[in-house]
Design a protein around this motif. Structure first.
Motif, PDB file in Angstrom:
ATOM      1  N   LYS A 274      62.114  27.041 -14.967  1.00  0.00           N
ATOM      2  CA  LYS A 274      61.137  28.015 -14.451  1.00  0.00           C
ATOM      3  C   LYS A 274      59.808  27.293 -14.284  1.00  0.00           C
ATOM      4  O   LYS A 274      59.219  26.825 -15.253  1.00  0.00           O
ATOM      5  CB  LYS A 274      60.977  29.182 -15.426  1.00  0.00           C
ATOM      6  N   GLN A 278      55.402  30.065 -11.672  1.00  0.00           N
ATOM      7  CA  GLN A 278      56.170  31.316 -11.730  1.00  0.00           C
ATOM      8  C   GLN A 278      55.890  32.034 -13.052  1.00  0.00           C
ATOM      9  O   GLN A 278      55.678  33.250 -13.077  1.00  0.00           O
ATOM     10  CB  GLN A 278      57.668  31.016 -11.601  1.00  0.00           C
ATOM     11  N   ARG A 307      57.500  28.503  -0.687  1.00  0.00           N
ATOM     12  CA  ARG A 307      57.953  28.791  -2.049  1.00  0.00           C
ATOM     13  C   ARG A 307      56.799  29.299  -2.937  1.00  0.00           C
ATOM     14  O   ARG A 307      56.994  30.101  -3.827  1.00  0.00           O
ATOM     15  CB  ARG A 307      58.559  27.528  -2.660  1.00  0.00           C
ATOM     16  N   ASN A 310      56.514  33.077  -1.561  1.00  0.00           N
ATOM     17  CA  ASN A 310      57.686  33.948  -1.513  1.00  0.00           C
ATOM     18  C   ASN A 310      57.855  34.683  -2.839  1.00  0.00           C
ATOM     19  O   ASN A 310      57.587  34.122  -3.899  1.00  0.00           O
ATOM     20  CB  ASN A 310      58.962  33.129  -1.240  1.00  0.00           C
ATOM     21  N   GLN A 312      59.635  36.229  -6.165  1.00  0.00           N
ATOM     22  CA  GLN A 312      60.549  35.511  -7.057  1.00  0.00           C
ATOM     23  C   GLN A 312      62.015  35.806  -6.735  1.00  0.00           C
ATOM     24  O   GLN A 312      62.867  34.934  -6.883  1.00  0.00           O
ATOM     25  CB  GLN A 312      60.186  35.823  -8.507  1.00  0.00           C
ATOM     26  N   GLU A 313      62.279  37.014  -6.214  1.00  0.00           N
ATOM     27  CA  GLU A 313      63.678  37.330  -5.878  1.00  0.00           C
ATOM     28  C   GLU A 313      64.174  36.511  -4.676  1.00  0.00           C
ATOM     29  O   GLU A 313      65.360  36.417  -4.425  1.00  0.00           O
ATOM     30  CB  GLU A 313      63.903  38.836  -5.651  1.00  0.00           C
ATOM     31  N   LYS A 314      63.208  35.893  -3.947  1.00  0.00           N
ATOM     32  CA  LYS A 314      63.582  35.017  -2.828  1.00  0.00           C
ATOM     33  C   LYS A 314      63.488  33.548  -3.241  1.00  0.00           C
ATOM     34  O   LYS A 314      63.440  32.658  -2.385  1.00  0.00           O
ATOM     35  CB  LYS A 314      62.615  35.242  -1.661  1.00  0.00           C
ATOM     36  N   GLY A 315      63.405  33.309  -4.548  1.00  0.00           N
ATOM     37  CA  GLY A 315      63.326  31.926  -5.022  1.00  0.00           C
ATOM     38  C   GLY A 315      61.926  31.344  -5.002  1.00  0.00           C
ATOM     39  O   GLY A 315      61.748  30.137  -5.191  1.00  0.00           O
ATOM     40  N   GLY A 316      60.908  32.197  -4.791  1.00  0.00           N
ATOM     41  CA  GLY A 316      59.527  31.704  -4.758  1.00  0.00           C
ATOM     42  C   GLY A 316      58.830  31.877  -6.095  1.00  0.00           C
ATOM     43  O   GLY A 316      59.417  32.363  -7.063  1.00  0.00           O
ATOM     44  N   TYR A 317      57.569  31.479  -6.139  1.00  0.00           N
ATOM     45  CA  TYR A 317      56.775  31.633  -7.373  1.00  0.00           C
ATOM     46  C   TYR A 317      56.012  32.952  -7.372  1.00  0.00           C
ATOM     47  O   TYR A 317      55.449  33.337  -8.384  1.00  0.00           O
ATOM     48  CB  TYR A 317      55.777  30.474  -7.529  1.00  0.00           C
TER      49      TYR A 317
END
Length: 612
Positions: A274, A278, A307, A310, A312-317
């Motif tokens: 992590k 994030q 990133r 975006n 967090q559910e899309k892999g972003g911070y």
């Protein structure tokens, strides 16, 4: 979720002062009370190498050091106050005594931010938080809705940009310390202005930095351009992460700061499961839920990577916004002709249109300057997640002579560039003094006490100016007090008619941004952008709400006859002409009727509005 625990000296009437320090290798730890002198507080070791002790005799105002084993006593890494500078004792302070009057302040949404970046030391004659408070009526009058304060974490001496801070929890003593900063935030909220604080979580300054004596705060795995990289993903990194997470939470909770600007996040190296950013977003969101307030995190990143933004559910911070250099570079290269250094990737007219339609110009393209493919596609990221400017502390201060856009382009072009920033769909940011064309430079300055360090800084800056060096110009000495004094604002608009007209023009642009329905929630899908590369004219139309606004910007030195877009160019009336005499321009006639073609004077802009 990593380790979350308080650190430093925490005072309360019930418990007295509780001291906590992380020193995993120490065999023994104690607090030496320097003032009033002669007392010590023994510390007990707890899990993970934290040392804790309490005393009901230690009060706010008392000075202390931590002493580990037989080493020299050192200030507290999480010190809240360094009244005598970076090498002397830390001071216990009580956060609970400040008399806040901002209970009704709930903050403002990100899309309403009009940011004014300032440096506390050079913004006012006093060079203090109090000095900023005295000038708030000017900022209210201008119409800005947020100030962004360059870093205030305690640094050596009294002059520094702030990026050499070594006590992230202590507000700079020469600016007015914790009490002064709280007064400033409180006064801003009373004036309806949000506060963004610039924080540095990617490196620490060299002088007064004793962190290595406490634990492995730094790692050799990575290196930053400014010194050792902080340890966010190596052995013991949970505790370094905790140190900076606690710092962020303190500014938001105890100082009522609305938003944090995170310096150079591309130099926060973290390959863990992590990412630190994030976790930072998760912790600040949690605090926001507890306090019923939305806190905003704005990253400075040079990676053109969605990133950061975006969810967090899309892999972003999940960060709220980021500084957006592409728009600055696209404008700067076109209006100044400068294409040296990192500007070599810019200077093409079509990049301006791309920056408006797609945000990142380098969205998977090869960068000549970096010699690699750079960036991801940000077309779908909302415009309010990008902060844009035509000048900031880096873009001005990292020039050898600290010269502002004022020195590089004409008076008329300054107005046109202002329109491109303040009427873009993005969150606009001004750099202090820009609004009236400040002539004084903003130079790089320090006040280190270590002679070797001063020499290293001088050498490093000279090396940096290989790209921007001006032949025959004398290099401004960063250590000299004169360099600092030259960087103070002159507020020349009070005497200079042209500067007053420019400031009035900025006020009008800000008024349009705040009051026109089409600018209420500007975004890329509700905007038409077209760059006429041959004539160097940019068309920018906002049509999210009626009446739409049709903005035209002539970046050429010739009058252009502009053909309006057939979809958006009907039934228009003039709202603003930068070449008007009101704004110090030389336009002789008003636009009585607007047909399919419009004459556009050199280096000027028009705002046309749909007739309702």
């Amino acid at each position: 979720m990593g380790i979350m625990r308080e650190i430093g000296a925490s005072f309360s009437k019930e418990k007295g002062t509780v001291f906590t320090v992380w020193a995993p290798e120490a065999e023994r730890a104690q607090v030496i009370i320097e003032k009033p002198e002669g007392r010590t507080v023994p510390l007990q070791r707890e899990a993970f190498g934290y040392w804790v002790g309490a005393s009901d005799e230690v009060k706010p105002g008392d000075r202390y050091f931590f002493k580990l084993d037989n080493k020299d006593p050192r200030p507290d890494p999480a010190s809240l106050s360094q009244p005598d500078g970076v090498h002397k004792a830390s001071e216990v302070i009580d956060h609970s005594t400040f008399d806040w009057t901002d209970n009704n302040w709930k903050g403002i949404p990100l899309e309403q931010y009009i940011i004014y970046e300032l440096h506390v030391g050079t913004f006012s004659d006093e060079g203090t938080f109090e000095g900023v408070i005295n000038k708030l009526p000017e900022l209210q009058d201008l119409g800005v809705t947020a100030i962004e304060i360059m870093p205030v974490a305690q640094f050596p001496g009294s002059r520094n940009w702030g990026y050499d801070g070594v006590y992230p929890f202590a507000a700079q003593n020469s600016y007015g310390g914790a009490e002064g900063l709280k007064k400033l935030v409180n006064a801003c909220h009373e004036a309806g202005i949000a506060v963004v604080l610039d924080v540095v979580y990617n490196h620490m300054g060299p002088e007064g930095n004793y962190l290595n004596e406490y634990g492995p705060y730094f790692t050799d795995k990575y290196h930053t351009p400014w010194g050792s990289a902080l340890n966010f993903d190596d052995a013991h990194s949970d505790h370094i992460r905790n140190f900076f997470l606690q710092n962020a939470l303190m500014w938001l909770r105890d100082f009522h700061i609305d938003a944090l600007r995170l310096d150079a996040v591309h130099a926060i190296y973290d390959t863990g499961a992590k990412h630190f950013l994030q976790e930072l977003k998760e912790q600040t969101s949690l605090l926001g839920e507890q306090l019923g307030k939305d806190f905003i995190l704005i990253a400075e990143s040079d990676q053109s990577d969605v990133r950061m933004l975006n969810p967090q559910e899309k892999g972003g911070y999940g960060l709220d916004a980021q500084w957006f250099d592409d728009y600055h570079h696209a404008i700067h290269t076109l209006v100044t002709g400068e294409v040296e250094g990192y500007f070599e990737d810019y200077g093409k007219p079509e990049q301006l249109q791309k920056a408006l339609e797609h945000s990142f110009v380098y969205n998977g393209l090869y960068s000549e300057h970096r010699k690699k493919t750079v960036g991801t596609d940000a077309t779908d990221v909302p415009a309010k997640q990008f902060v844009v400017c035509s000048q900031n502390h880096d873009q001005v201060g990292n020039r050898m002579l600290g010269d502002r856009l004022t020195q590089l382009v004409s008076f008329e072009m300054q107005k046109t560039v202002a329109g491109m920033i303040l009427l873009s769909p993005y969150v606009p940011m001004l750099f202090m003094g820009e609004e009236y064309g400040e002539d004084n430079p903003f130079l790089y300055f320090v006040s280190h006490t270590d002679k070797n360090l001063v020499e290293a800084v001088r050498k490093g800056r000279k090396e940096e100016f290989k790209y921007f060096a001006t032949k025959g110009e004398e290099f401004p000495d960063p250590q000299s007090e004169d360099t600092f004094n030259k960087s103070k604002l002159s507020r020349s608009y009070e005497q200079n008619e042209k500067h007053r007209q420019l400031r009035d023009f900025y006020k009008e642009l800000i008024r349009i941004r705040k009051k026109e329905p089409a600018m209420a929630k500007p975004d890329k899908p509700h905007m038409f952008a077209q760059m006429d590369a041959e004539n160097m004219v940019l068309h920018m139309v906002h049509f999210g709400q009626e009446p739409s606004l049709y903005c035209l910007f002539n970046l050429s030195k010739e009058t252009q006859t502009v053909t309006l877009n057939s979809t958006h160019g009907k039934n228009l009336k003039l709202l603003l002409n930068s070449a008007d005499a009101t704004w110090g321009g030389g336009a002789s006639k008003a636009y009585s009727s607007i047909q399919e073609t419009v004459p556009l004077l050199p280096e000027s802009m028009l705002v046309l509005q749909k007739e309702t």
